[in-house]
Design an enzyme around this catalytic site. Structure first.
Site, mmCIF file in Angstrom:
data_model
loop_
_atom_site.group_PDB
_atom_site.id
_atom_site.type_symbol
_atom_site.label_atom_id
_atom_site.label_comp_id
_atom_site.label_asym_id
_atom_site.label_seq_id
_atom_site.Cartn_x
_atom_site.Cartn_y
_atom_site.Cartn_z
ATOM 1 N N ARG A 15 0.813 -1.223 0.000
ATOM 2 C CA ARG A 15 0.000 0.000 0.000
ATOM 3 C C ARG A 15 0.847 1.275 0.000
ATOM 4 O O ARG A 15 0.308 2.362 -0.209
ATOM 5 C CB ARG A 15 -0.967 -0.009 1.189
ATOM 6 C CG ARG A 15 -2.119 -1.004 0.980
ATOM 7 C CD ARG A 15 -2.927 -1.193 2.241
ATOM 8 N NE ARG A 15 -3.451 0.061 2.740
ATOM 9 C CZ ARG A 15 -3.810 0.281 3.999
ATOM 10 N NH1 ARG A 15 -3.697 -0.687 4.887
ATOM 11 N NH2 ARG A 15 -4.276 1.447 4.370
ATOM 12 N N LYS A 22 8.975 -0.731 2.724
ATOM 13 C CA LYS A 22 8.154 0.109 3.610
ATOM 14 C C LYS A 22 8.924 0.643 4.803
ATOM 15 O O LYS A 22 8.840 1.839 5.119
ATOM 16 C CB LYS A 22 6.943 -0.699 4.093
ATOM 17 C CG LYS A 22 6.125 0.052 5.117
ATOM 18 C CD LYS A 22 4.742 -0.534 5.295
ATOM 19 C CE LYS A 22 4.715 -1.685 6.249
ATOM 20 N NZ LYS A 22 3.334 -2.066 6.594
ATOM 21 N N GLY A 80 4.287 -15.538 7.698
ATOM 22 C CA GLY A 80 3.616 -15.156 8.941
ATOM 23 C C GLY A 80 4.608 -14.696 9.990
ATOM 24 O O GLY A 80 5.813 -14.913 9.879
ATOM 25 N N GLY A 104 9.347 -3.177 12.299
ATOM 26 C CA GLY A 104 9.983 -2.081 11.563
ATOM 27 C C GLY A 104 9.021 -1.019 11.086
ATOM 28 O O GLY A 104 9.438 0.086 10.758
ATOM 29 N N TYR A 348 29.496 31.617 1.107
ATOM 30 C CA TYR A 348 29.611 30.157 1.193
ATOM 31 C C TYR A 348 30.918 29.814 1.897
ATOM 32 O O TYR A 348 32.006 30.180 1.419
ATOM 33 C CB TYR A 348 29.607 29.505 -0.202
ATOM 34 C CG TYR A 348 29.928 28.035 -0.110
ATOM 35 C CD1 TYR A 348 29.057 27.162 0.559
ATOM 36 C CD2 TYR A 348 31.114 27.508 -0.616
ATOM 37 C CE1 TYR A 348 29.366 25.816 0.696
ATOM 38 C CE2 TYR A 348 31.426 26.160 -0.476
ATOM 39 C CZ TYR A 348 30.536 25.324 0.180
ATOM 40 O OH TYR A 348 30.835 24.002 0.324
ATOM 41 N N TYR A 369 36.183 23.454 -4.162
ATOM 42 C CA TYR A 369 36.076 22.315 -5.076
ATOM 43 C C TYR A 369 36.678 22.691 -6.420
ATOM 44 O O TYR A 369 36.299 23.710 -7.011
ATOM 45 C CB TYR A 369 34.584 21.973 -5.222
ATOM 46 C CG TYR A 369 34.279 20.729 -6.008
ATOM 47 C CD1 TYR A 369 34.969 19.543 -5.773
ATOM 48 C CD2 TYR A 369 33.272 20.722 -6.967
ATOM 49 C CE1 TYR A 369 34.665 18.397 -6.484
ATOM 50 C CE2 TYR A 369 32.957 19.588 -7.678
ATOM 51 C CZ TYR A 369 33.656 18.421 -7.436
ATOM 52 O OH TYR A 369 33.345 17.288 -8.141
HETATM 53 C C1 UD1 Z 1 -0.240 -8.557 13.566
HETATM 54 C C2 UD1 Z 1 -0.719 -9.448 14.702
HETATM 55 C C3 UD1 Z 1 -2.002 -8.830 15.276
HETATM 56 C C4 UD1 Z 1 -1.732 -7.429 15.750
HETATM 57 C C5 UD1 Z 1 -1.134 -6.598 14.623
HETATM 58 C C6 UD1 Z 1 -0.680 -5.269 15.153
HETATM 59 C C7 UD1 Z 1 -0.044 -11.715 14.092
HETATM 60 C C8 UD1 Z 1 -0.481 -13.014 13.561
HETATM 61 N N1 UD1 Z 1 -0.990 -10.778 14.187
HETATM 62 O O1 UD1 Z 1 -1.252 -8.610 12.580
HETATM 63 O O2 UD1 Z 1 -2.466 -9.622 16.368
HETATM 64 O O3 UD1 Z 1 -2.928 -6.823 16.229
HETATM 65 O O4 UD1 Z 1 0.006 -7.261 14.039
HETATM 66 O O5 UD1 Z 1 -0.265 -4.459 14.088
HETATM 67 O O6 UD1 Z 1 1.090 -11.579 14.483
HETATM 68 N N2 UD1 Z 1 6.044 -9.657 8.886
HETATM 69 C C9 UD1 Z 1 7.209 -10.228 8.464
HETATM 70 N N3 UD1 Z 1 7.169 -11.476 7.918
HETATM 71 C C10 UD1 Z 1 6.016 -12.171 7.805
HETATM 72 C C11 UD1 Z 1 4.828 -11.581 8.243
HETATM 73 C C12 UD1 Z 1 4.871 -10.299 8.790
HETATM 74 O O7 UD1 Z 1 8.274 -9.618 8.544
HETATM 75 O O8 UD1 Z 1 6.066 -13.296 7.316
HETATM 76 C C13 UD1 Z 1 6.081 -8.294 9.449
HETATM 77 C C14 UD1 Z 1 5.315 -7.350 8.556
HETATM 78 O O9 UD1 Z 1 6.195 -6.715 7.648
HETATM 79 C C15 UD1 Z 1 4.751 -6.354 9.548
HETATM 80 C C16 UD1 Z 1 4.596 -7.157 10.837
HETATM 81 O O10 UD1 Z 1 5.418 -8.304 10.690
HETATM 82 O O11 UD1 Z 1 5.647 -5.310 9.818
HETATM 83 C C17 UD1 Z 1 3.165 -7.550 11.130
HETATM 84 O O12 UD1 Z 1 2.693 -8.356 10.079
HETATM 85 P P1 UD1 Z 1 1.245 -8.184 9.479
HETATM 86 O O13 UD1 Z 1 1.050 -9.189 8.427
HETATM 87 O O14 UD1 Z 1 1.004 -6.753 9.139
HETATM 88 O O15 UD1 Z 1 0.367 -8.594 10.729
HETATM 89 P P2 UD1 Z 1 -1.059 -8.074 11.064
HETATM 90 O O16 UD1 Z 1 -2.049 -8.805 10.234
HETATM 91 O O17 UD1 Z 1 -1.100 -6.612 11.073
#
Ligand code: UD1
Ligand code: CA
Length: 451
Positions: A15, A22, A80, A104, A348, A369
């Protein structure tokens, strides 16, 4: 308690509609990821591990520039949050301390909040950071009974009753590293998203007789950034907080809403910042210094009693000693301007040292320079640099010397000398009058005069 940081930063951030990963988009002059690293640094971690995926090379470069001890591990496929944390496990093999999971794209977690989580670890095996909200949206919900957290349920998997819960998961989790990785090894992906949820470790811990607890923070701290609009809102929120903190710390901001801070701006007590001043990264303004309107500063140090601007630009490596003056339309880069020296107008000054009590006249340029390399200009104490002097570096002007206005100084000037390097003036009596007559006649022949 010894702690390792694991910061998740593998997501694509679709997004954002950007080529830049990001987590490298900036808030207050620093990538979001650096904000998260800074918050975590407060725990003085033994290890800092960044889990990168999309744009991993760019992430690696930024991480190295900020903290050379931090390690970057690759999560090639984003399966995940539990799978992401698992990528850090090999780097923490045998590590018995705690592991704190940060994100991050969540730059505003406050160090105080992390300190509260660390102290809550005395009471719980796992500490989850939660927040109360009137609009819980798609956040994971924290299911609490009798003061303990029994499980976290993702929005997609939640029942209507669970969706009605307003206590939400920030995602930030603290647990003993061996326990965390043990539990993660048991997490499956049989859920609505088909992902390995980090949140599942809470329920798994209970089956092993381990208990989880919640620490609550303000919703604003958990703000995640997914779009440019959210990035802009995060920037505004940061600026609002930074202005309030500056005022609280005894800084005068003449028009707070027009002053823009960087993540690391340091303003001393009783400094005065006028309207429309922008601070880039790395600025320290000491007590009692005065920054006048419309200045841009980055990577510089301004000592007590210095007055800068209006309309001055201080670039990286600028050091203004006490009681210096840098005036309008002056640019300074990589230069030390010593006590009481003045560069008041249209100049400068780059790659230079200007000695104490020296006066640099209007329109002076250090020609640093040559098209290939940068060279140094050394100016002594109590020197008078005449207006519109070109100092062709490398060049030295000794203490108490004087350069004539309009000089092009290419050779060193010894202390106490007067240096003149310009064409000798010739006056031709009556010649101006004749010249004008000649020009007017010519114009009349062509049928047009001056208008
Ligand atoms: C996650 C939490 C949710 C919480 C929310 C808060 C889980 C399953 N859910 O959901 O309970 O309310 O954050 O914002 O943890 N990321 C990785 N690798 C991956 C997946 C994610 O680096 O394989 C990073 C994403 O870049 C992101 C963060 O982890 O910065 C959270 O991942 P995202 O998929 O946004 O989780 P949410 O669905 O927001
Ligand atoms: Ca998210």
């Amino acid at each position: 308690m010894a702690t390792a940081l694991i910061i998740l930063a593998a997501g694509e951030g679709t997004r954002m509609n950007s080529d830049l990963p990001k987590v490298l988009h900036r808030v207050a002059g620093a990538p979001m990821l650096v904000h998260a690293m800074q918050a975590g640094a407060m725990l003085e971690p033994d290890h800092t591990i960044i889990v990168a995926g999309h744009g991993a090379e760019a992430v690696r470069a930024i991480v190295a520039a900020h903290d050379e001890t931090a390690e970057v591990v690759l999560q090639a496929e984003q399966l995940g949050t539990a799978h992401a944390v698992a990528q850090a496990a090999p780097r923490l093999a045998g590590y018995a301390g705690d592991a704190l999971v940060l994100y991050g794209d969540t730059p505003f977690i406050q160090p105080e909040t992390l300190a509260r989580m660390a102290s809550a670890r005395a009471r719980h095996d796992i500490v989850v950071l939660g927040f109360e909200t009137t609009d819980p949206g798609r956040y994971g919900r924290l299911v609490v009974s009798d003061e303990t957290l029994t499980r976290i349920v993702e929005f997609k998997d939640a029942t209507p009753a669970e969706r009605a819960i307003t206590l939400c998961n920030s995602g930030v989790i603290l647990a003993a590293a061996p326990l965390l990785f043990d539990l993660i090894a048991d997490v499956g992906n049989d859920n609505a998203a088909g992902e390995y949820y980090l949140t599942d470790i809470v329920a798994l811990a209970r089956t092993r007789g381990r208990a989880a607890g919640v620490v609550i923070c303000d919703e604003a701290e958990t703000l995640g950034i997914n779009s440019r609009a959210e990035l802009a809102r995060a920037e505004a929120a940061f600026q609002t907080r930074a202005r309030a903190a500056a005022l609280e710390n005894g800084v005068t901001l003449c028009a707070p809403e027009t002053v823009h801070f960087a993540y690391d701006t340091h303003l001393g007590r009783d400094s005065v910042i006028e309207q429309n001043v922008v601070f880039g990264p790395g600025v320290t303004i000491e007590t009692g210094a005065h920054i006048r309107a419309f200045c841009h500063l980055e990577g510089c140090h301004v000592a007590r009693g210095a007055v800068v601007g209006p309309y001055a630009r201080l670039r990286p490596g600028t050091e203004l000693a006490e009681d210096t003056r840098v005036g309008n339309f002056v640019e300074v880069k990589n230069a030390l301007i010593d006590e009481g020296a003045k560069v008041n107008h249209l100049s400068y000054i780059g790659d230079a040292h200007i000695g104490s009590a020296t006066n640099v006249g209007a329109g002076t340029i250090t020609c640093n320079y040559d098209g290939v390399s940068k060279h140094h200009t050394e100016i002594g104490r109590n020197v008078f640099i005449g207006s519109n002097t070109m100092l062709v570096a490398p060049v030295t002007v000794g203490d108490g010397a004087l350069t004539g206005s309009g000089s092009v100084i290419t050779r060193d000037v010894e202390a106490g000398a007067l240096a003149l390097a310009r064409a000798v003036q010739v006056n031709k009596p009556g010649r101006a009058k004749k010249l004008f007559e000649y020009l007017k006649n010519n114009a009349a022949k062509r049928g047009k005069g001056a208008d």
